[in-house]
Motif scaffolding. Sequence first.
Motif, PDB file in Angstrom:
ATOM      1  N   SER A 142       0.851  -1.200   0.000  1.00  0.00           N
ATOM      2  CA  SER A 142       0.000   0.000   0.000  1.00  0.00           C
ATOM      3  C   SER A 142       0.883   1.246   0.000  1.00  0.00           C
ATOM      4  CB  SER A 142      -0.909   0.003   1.229  1.00  0.00           C
ATOM      5  OG  SER A 142      -0.163   0.324   2.395  1.00  0.00           O
ATOM      6  N   ASP A 143       0.238   2.407  -0.111  1.00  0.00           N
ATOM      7  CA  ASP A 143       0.978   3.664  -0.045  1.00  0.00           C
ATOM      8  C   ASP A 143       0.757   4.349   1.297  1.00  0.00           C
ATOM      9  OD1 ASP A 143      -1.643   4.381  -0.311  1.00  0.00           O
ATOM     10  OD2 ASP A 143      -1.370   5.677  -2.058  1.00  0.00           O
ATOM     11  N   GLN A 144       0.402   3.554   2.306  1.00  0.00           N
ATOM     12  CA  GLN A 144       0.157   4.112   3.627  1.00  0.00           C
ATOM     13  C   GLN A 144       1.467   4.339   4.370  1.00  0.00           C
ATOM     14  OE1 GLN A 144      -3.037   2.001   5.811  1.00  0.00           O
ATOM     15  NE2 GLN A 144      -3.298   0.777   3.962  1.00  0.00           N
ATOM     16  N   THR A 145       1.409   5.144   5.415  1.00  0.00           N
ATOM     17  CA  THR A 145       2.561   5.389   6.281  1.00  0.00           C
ATOM     18  C   THR A 145       2.198   5.013   7.712  1.00  0.00           C
ATOM     19  OG1 THR A 145       1.867   7.695   6.638  1.00  0.00           O
ATOM     20  CG2 THR A 145       3.412   7.271   4.831  1.00  0.00           C
ATOM     21  N   GLY A 146       3.212   4.858   8.545  1.00  0.00           N
ATOM     22  CA  GLY A 146       2.999   4.514   9.942  1.00  0.00           C
ATOM     23  C   GLY A 146       2.283   3.186  10.119  1.00  0.00           C
ATOM     24  N   LEU A 147       2.720   2.169   9.386  1.00  0.00           N
ATOM     25  CA  LEU A 147       2.019   0.889   9.386  1.00  0.00           C
ATOM     26  C   LEU A 147       2.320   0.085  10.639  1.00  0.00           C
ATOM     27  CD1 LEU A 147       2.667  -0.199   5.696  1.00  0.00           C
ATOM     28  CD2 LEU A 147       0.662   0.942   6.617  1.00  0.00           C
ATOM     29  N   ARG A 148       1.284  -0.497  11.206  1.00  0.00           N
ATOM     30  CA  ARG A 148       1.452  -1.396  12.344  1.00  0.00           C
ATOM     31  C   ARG A 148       0.458  -2.544  12.223  1.00  0.00           C
ATOM     32  NH1 ARG A 148       4.719   0.079  16.326  1.00  0.00           N
ATOM     33  NH2 ARG A 148       5.483   2.242  16.337  1.00  0.00           N
ATOM     34  N   PHE A 149       0.945  -3.724  12.531  1.00  0.00           N
ATOM     35  CA  PHE A 149       0.080  -4.903  12.555  1.00  0.00           C
ATOM     36  C   PHE A 149       0.514  -5.773  13.718  1.00  0.00           C
ATOM     37  CE2 PHE A 149      -0.988  -9.280  11.618  1.00  0.00           C
ATOM     38  CZ  PHE A 149      -2.296  -9.186  11.179  1.00  0.00           C
ATOM     39  N   GLN A 150      -0.426  -6.158  14.529  1.00  0.00           N
ATOM     40  CA  GLN A 150      -0.152  -7.030  15.671  1.00  0.00           C
ATOM     41  C   GLN A 150      -1.109  -8.211  15.597  1.00  0.00           C
ATOM     42  OE1 GLN A 150       2.208  -6.574  18.379  1.00  0.00           O
ATOM     43  NE2 GLN A 150       1.668  -8.704  18.711  1.00  0.00           N
ATOM     44  N   GLY A 151      -0.592  -9.354  15.213  1.00  0.00           N
ATOM     45  CA  GLY A 151      -1.412 -10.542  15.101  1.00  0.00           C
ATOM     46  C   GLY A 151      -0.966 -11.626  16.057  1.00  0.00           C
TER      47      GLY A 151
END
Length: 300
Positions: A142-151
Amino acid sequence: MTAASRTRGPLRFGVCLAPDSSAPLMRIAQDADRFGLDLLGVRDQPYRRGTADALTLLASVLAGTSRIRVLPAVACLPLRPPAALAKAIATMDRLSGGRVELGLGAGAAPDGIEAYGGARLSGAAARRALEEAVQIIRLHWSDQTGLRFQGEHYRFAAAQAGPLPAGQIGIWLGVTGPLGLDLAGRVADGWIAPSSLVPPKRLADGRRRLDDAAARAGRDPAGIRRVYVLEGAFDGRDSRGFLHGPPRQWVYELTELAVGHGVDTFLFAGDPEHLPTFAMEVVPAVREQVARERAGALQP
């Protein structure tokens, strides 16, 4: 013919290679490109002795061909961290001008995966990890910023995503069980099924399960590619069973798979020495026959 099969897109044909490092892999890939095939898949089996690394091989194929699209068929998720895999696939796509798809699987050889340092997961845990991986890969593209994922299985944090692929890369899941098909229907762009595990009598049930899961998720089932890996052989003049017979039998059976079961993508996984027969005899005949039958079904 069902309504689902009538709405399928153009047929695609390709080859699926075992990454045997002693085989003339680049020659086979260049032949597939020269024959006009659409796709080249490589099985990802790093835990097997004598195998080439699938991603390195795919990058080499892209550099040595001009038009064919490539994909891992399928990438072994337990040995391919999803963020790193996303970067590798996107890089290949950019450098090739958009000739990459992503086949992804939860890992079909737990002993080999564990021996190579990967985690041995139960079926339910492996599906959850696969779903998380799809989310992370799409975030990375994606072109998003500040990405976070917690799975449960993966964590991901990045100031920005990237690199962006050259175009939209399909994520095709290699799953065979009912719950795996539910997952593919919810989140995937395609379903990869090997003929040895999903013969025609199971294919119809699998397609219905996939379509139902997509509809429940508010998705158009017709937008999900149906990729069938043809694990057969050309056997002289007489049939010895499904996908084991002369080219005319293959033409009949692939036409039925396309028209009757909605398969839109075929990957030949037989002896590479028979690739010319598949590409030059079977593929054009199937295209012609499927076009004829589809046109006939639309007649009033």
